[in-house]
Design a protein around this motif. Structure first.
Motif, mmCIF file in Angstrom:
data_model
loop_
_atom_site.group_PDB
_atom_site.id
_atom_site.type_symbol
_atom_site.label_atom_id
_atom_site.label_comp_id
_atom_site.label_asym_id
_atom_site.label_seq_id
_atom_site.Cartn_x
_atom_site.Cartn_y
_atom_site.Cartn_z
ATOM 1 N N GLY A 102 13.716 6.098 -11.115
ATOM 2 C CA GLY A 102 12.766 5.735 -12.308
ATOM 3 C C GLY A 102 11.363 5.566 -11.937
ATOM 4 O O GLY A 102 10.355 5.584 -12.552
ATOM 5 N N ALA A 103 11.208 5.454 -10.398
ATOM 6 C CA ALA A 103 9.788 5.228 -10.074
ATOM 7 C C ALA A 103 8.895 6.325 -10.493
ATOM 8 O O ALA A 103 7.636 6.119 -10.335
ATOM 9 C CB ALA A 103 9.815 4.950 -8.484
ATOM 10 N N ARG A 104 9.397 7.617 -10.223
ATOM 11 C CA ARG A 104 8.501 8.533 -10.381
ATOM 12 C C ARG A 104 7.837 8.809 -11.963
ATOM 13 O O ARG A 104 7.026 9.468 -12.128
ATOM 14 C CB ARG A 104 9.144 9.957 -10.050
ATOM 15 C CG ARG A 104 10.347 10.054 -10.932
ATOM 16 C CD ARG A 104 10.902 11.408 -10.190
ATOM 17 N NE ARG A 104 12.330 11.603 -11.201
ATOM 18 C CZ ARG A 104 12.481 12.754 -12.247
ATOM 19 N NH1 ARG A 104 11.192 13.288 -12.430
ATOM 20 N NH2 ARG A 104 13.397 13.053 -12.726
ATOM 21 N N ASN A 105 8.459 7.956 -12.797
ATOM 22 C CA ASN A 105 7.820 8.019 -14.092
ATOM 23 C C ASN A 105 7.018 6.551 -14.352
ATOM 24 O O ASN A 105 6.591 6.361 -15.318
ATOM 25 C CB ASN A 105 8.964 8.041 -15.197
ATOM 26 C CG ASN A 105 9.356 9.350 -15.038
ATOM 27 O OD1 ASN A 105 8.850 10.453 -14.872
ATOM 28 N ND2 ASN A 105 10.777 9.245 -14.942
ATOM 29 N N LEU A 164 0.664 -1.278 0.066
ATOM 30 C CA LEU A 164 -0.106 -0.094 -0.138
ATOM 31 C C LEU A 164 0.968 1.305 -0.075
ATOM 32 O O LEU A 164 0.739 2.115 -0.731
ATOM 33 C CB LEU A 164 -0.766 0.036 1.152
ATOM 34 C CG LEU A 164 -2.289 -0.753 1.063
ATOM 35 C CD1 LEU A 164 -3.132 -0.704 2.636
ATOM 36 C CD2 LEU A 164 -2.962 -0.175 0.148
ATOM 37 N N ARG A 165 2.077 1.306 0.693
ATOM 38 C CA ARG A 165 2.936 2.629 0.836
ATOM 39 C C ARG A 165 3.422 2.681 -0.270
ATOM 40 O O ARG A 165 3.523 3.940 -0.935
ATOM 41 C CB ARG A 165 3.901 2.224 2.007
ATOM 42 C CG ARG A 165 3.321 2.101 3.277
ATOM 43 C CD ARG A 165 4.209 2.354 4.336
ATOM 44 N NE ARG A 165 5.705 1.440 4.352
ATOM 45 C CZ ARG A 165 5.714 0.259 5.118
ATOM 46 N NH1 ARG A 165 4.637 -0.151 5.802
ATOM 47 N NH2 ARG A 165 6.750 -0.547 4.739
ATOM 48 N N ALA A 166 3.858 1.592 -1.000
ATOM 49 C CA ALA A 166 4.552 1.778 -2.214
ATOM 50 C C ALA A 166 3.771 2.195 -3.389
ATOM 51 O O ALA A 166 3.942 3.022 -4.414
ATOM 52 C CB ALA A 166 5.420 0.497 -2.639
ATOM 53 N N GLY A 201 4.323 5.474 -5.192
ATOM 54 C CA GLY A 201 4.586 5.523 -6.628
ATOM 55 C C GLY A 201 3.560 6.492 -7.384
ATOM 56 O O GLY A 201 4.033 7.046 -8.477
ATOM 57 N N ALA A 202 2.352 6.565 -7.186
ATOM 58 C CA ALA A 202 1.327 7.209 -7.780
ATOM 59 C C ALA A 202 1.805 8.703 -7.572
ATOM 60 O O ALA A 202 1.589 9.516 -8.527
ATOM 61 C CB ALA A 202 -0.113 6.991 -7.269
#
Length: 697
Positions: A534-537, A469-471, A475-476
């Motif tokens: 790269g998670a922000r994309n 849930l946190r990730a 991430g969103a």
């Protein structure tokens, strides 16, 4: 193709029941006409109907509860019949009469049945005369003189012969709305004015009935069908014992408690009650059965309409009850007899409400950011929402019903649990997690149900947010930030690397971090999530979420996430806010600090009662005022000892978290617990101690 019973039918309701009725009408080749208030202008039932008519503003009293507007809408569209659904005017004899006077068929029973069964006192006397067993009780019209009514004090005295515990019920209305439980005469004296207030506001009739409360009761109801040719059949029973403060939560058919002999006797009693008023259509006769005496049952009431829980009966009988209603209303005889009715398998239904179990089941409002109905073998969903719907305080908080059928009860429960885990509602708090917890209880799995089971459950503390849930939430947010940066960069041209890049360090790259504060669904406390490069994309990068996880970000920045059967909401927190919060906790020694003297509305709603005058001395726990919304009345109590000052009045509309009163600490408290002054009805300390009271359907 056979000729449809009617050409055009108006559905005088909203939400999931309107959707459900419209689907059957269209399957039968009948043109379905919907009605709507301003709050429902883009609701699913409007989109599904063949045509729709606006009734008026959002308040039900100015739209769905206005018989004249409904009849006018039906006449304007050439409707031959009106289906009332359930709730609203479905059991209103005046509405049925107005439809008949306008030359339209009311798809429900006749006036006699509505008049007799619509009044609990009259219904109880009537069925008792027909040999149907009833619960011992007394009403405020008996033994009063003709045309008179017992006073509240006299009703308390008359009820002593009934015995305690006793339950107070509004005579008008149905579904348990306004019911009050009293364990002794003092509680009864407090419960009676509260029940009168709710009944007067909801039904325009504050007459009451006091009955003996059956210990360890099971709520068993029998579905009946009757035509205009004298045929009455029953379709078996439903177990509706899983209730929270008289509001049904989970229902099933058949009951795991009822044997074949009891089923037959219940069915015969239900058919006798229906026949005694010349009943025509679909109806439900409700009984209480003592868990200690399985063979003994008592009539509670008859609901002269379709029930919320009718899908479980449909799944085990294979019948479409709405179709049967329509055909019977058109004058057709039932196409089958009692010997043709067979129950196959087992079905269980769970009601999905917009409410917050961790906040005492207070209703939740807001925009539905995402809705995904579950699928699977034996799964059915009746829903009145869609992505983009707005849940308001004007109507009942039920969003949908999730129903599962299985070859046996265990399979039905397993399928229902899996379906609830796969149900996605983002944007408003729901009871989905609570429903899954309920279904997992050993008592529920074993069928050892009573109407007291849910209310006796201990509070379940919220657990921490799972890594998935946190990730998913972080991430969103990171993905949204990446999109915003990209859009800004494209507008500004080639930006400097210092502006374009995040997490950059000389000789290295630090993974982006997102600080979150839980808002709903998980335990409070700051969460720091470090995302991979790269998670922000890429919203799902690095998460443990399943492929079926979903996230949505509300306009206020709150991020909602659903993964692995759990839903939670988080609010992003900047570093300055996080630092201030940490310093505040350290200064406070890690404790929660003193109680807040300002009382804030826990939900949007209407002020229904004020129990104090400005300056009145109060003690911690004393009732200050009551707020009602979506069939729940919440009593706000003093958080400290002092003098009370109220900033709202009876009838005021309040928003969630709006300051409604304050307690000035230090004022002298009374020697005895404060009883207050109810500006709408007499108050009592025994009743004032109750903070939240459900007003069920």
């Amino acid at each position: 193709m056979t000729q449809p019973p009617f050409d055009r039918v108006l559905v005088a309701n909203r939400g999931e029941i309107a959707v459900r009725v419209i689907r059957t009408l269209r399957r039968l080749g009948i043109r379905a006409i919907a009605v709507y208030s301003d709050a429902d202008a883009d609701a699913p039932h409007i989109r599904l109907a063949d045509e729709a008519i606006r009734l008026g503003p959002a308040p039900a009293s100015e739209s769905y509860l206005d018989p004249e507007k409904l009849v006018a809408a039906a006449l304007a569209t050439g409707a031959q019949a009106v289906h009332p659904g359930y709730g609203f005017l479905s059991e209103h004899v005046g509405f049925a009469r107005a439809c008949a006077d306008a030359g339209m068929v009311f798809i429900g029973p006749g006036e006699t049945a509505l008049e007799v069964m619509g009044d609990k006192i009259r219904a109880k006397r009537h069925v008792a005369a027909s040999g149907v067993p009833v619960v011992p009780g007394v009403d405020d019209a008996d033994p009063a003189p003709p045309g008179g009514r017992l006073s509240d004090d006299a009703l308390v005295e008359a009820s002593r012969a009934v015995g305690f515990p006793a339950i107070v019920k509004p005579s008008a209305g149905g579904g348990g709305k306004g019911m009050q439980l009293a364990h002794d005469a003092a509680e009864l004296a407090a419960a009676i004015p509260a029940a009168r207030r709710i009944a007067r506001a909801a039904f325009g009739d504050d007459s009451l009935l006091v009955e003996r409360f059956i210990e360890r009761p099971r709520h068993i109801e029998v579905q009946i069908l009757a035509d205009a040719h004298g045929h009455v059949v029953h379709l078996g029973e439903r177990e509706c014992s899983l209730q929270r403060r008289h509001q049904k939560v989970v229902e099933e058919a058949p009951s795991p408690f009822v044997d074949a002999d009891t089923r037959e006797r219940l069915g015969q009693a239900a058919c006798a009650a229906a026949a005694s008023v010349g009943y025509v259509g679909a109806g439900t006769v409700e009984f209480l059965v003592s868990d200690a005496s399985p063979g003994e049952f008592f009539f509670i009431e008859m609901n002269t309409r379709l029930q919320v829980e009718h899908p479980v009966t449909e799944l085990v009988t294979g019948l479409d009850l709405v179709e049967q209603q329509v055909r019977v209303a058109a004058g057709e005889p039932l196409a089958f007899g009692q010997a043709d009715v067979a129950l196959r398998g087992h079905a269980v239904e769970a009601r999905v409400y917009a409410e917050s179990p961790e906040r005492g089941f207070l209703p939740s409002t807001g925009d539905v950011l995402a809705w995904r109905a579950p699928t699977g073998d034996g799964v059915r969903v009746d829903a009145g929402i869609a992505t983009g719907s707005t849940v308001t305080a004007h109507y009942d908080p039920m969003l949908a019903k999730v129903i599962a059928w299985g070859s046996d009860r265990a399979e039905a429960l397993d399928r229902l649990d899996a379906a609830l885990a796969d149900t996605v509602v983002l944007g408003v708090e729901t009871n989905l997690a609570f429903l899954r917890r309920l279904l997992a209880l050993p008592e529920v799995r074993e069928g050892a149900l009573t109407t007291e089971l849910i209310d006796a459950l201990p509070d379940e503390p919220l657990g921490p947010a799972s890594p998935a849930l946190r990730a998913a939430a972080a991430g969103a947010l990171a993905a949204a930030a990446g999109r915003a940066e990209g859009e800004a960069g494209s507008r500004e041209g080639a930006a400097h690397a210092w502006q374009r890049e995040t997490g950059w360090r000389p000789g290295a790259h630090r993974a982006p971090r997102v600080r979150l504060e839980p808002v709903a669904g998980v335990a409070p406390g700051p969460v720091l999530v470090e995302l991979p490069i790269g998670a922000r994309n890429e919203a799902s990068a690095g998460t443990e979420a399943s492929a079926r996880s979903e996230t949505s970000i509300a306009p206020d920045g709150t991020v909602w996430a659903h993964t692995n059967g759990r839903t939670a909401a988080f609010r992003p927190v900047d570093r300055r806010t996080a630092l201030d919060a940490r310093l505040a906790r350290e200064r406070g020694g890690g404790g929660t600090g003193s109680a807040d003297p300002v009382l804030r509305a826990p939900m949007p709603g209407t002020v229904t009662a004020v129990f104090v005058a400005d300056g009145d001395p109060v003690e911690t726990g004393d009732a200050i005022l009551a707020i009602e919304a979506m069939k729940m009345e919440h009593r706000m109590t003093a958080t400290v000892t002092g003098a009370a000052f109220v900033s709202v009045a009876v009838g005021d509309q309040v928003a969630r978290d709006q300051a409604v009163a304050r307690i000035e600490a230090g004022a002298a408290a009374p020697e005895d617990p404060h009883e207050g002054t109810d500006r709408t009805a007499a108050a009592d300390p025994a009743q004032a101690a109750r903070e939240t009271r459900s007003i069920p359907r």
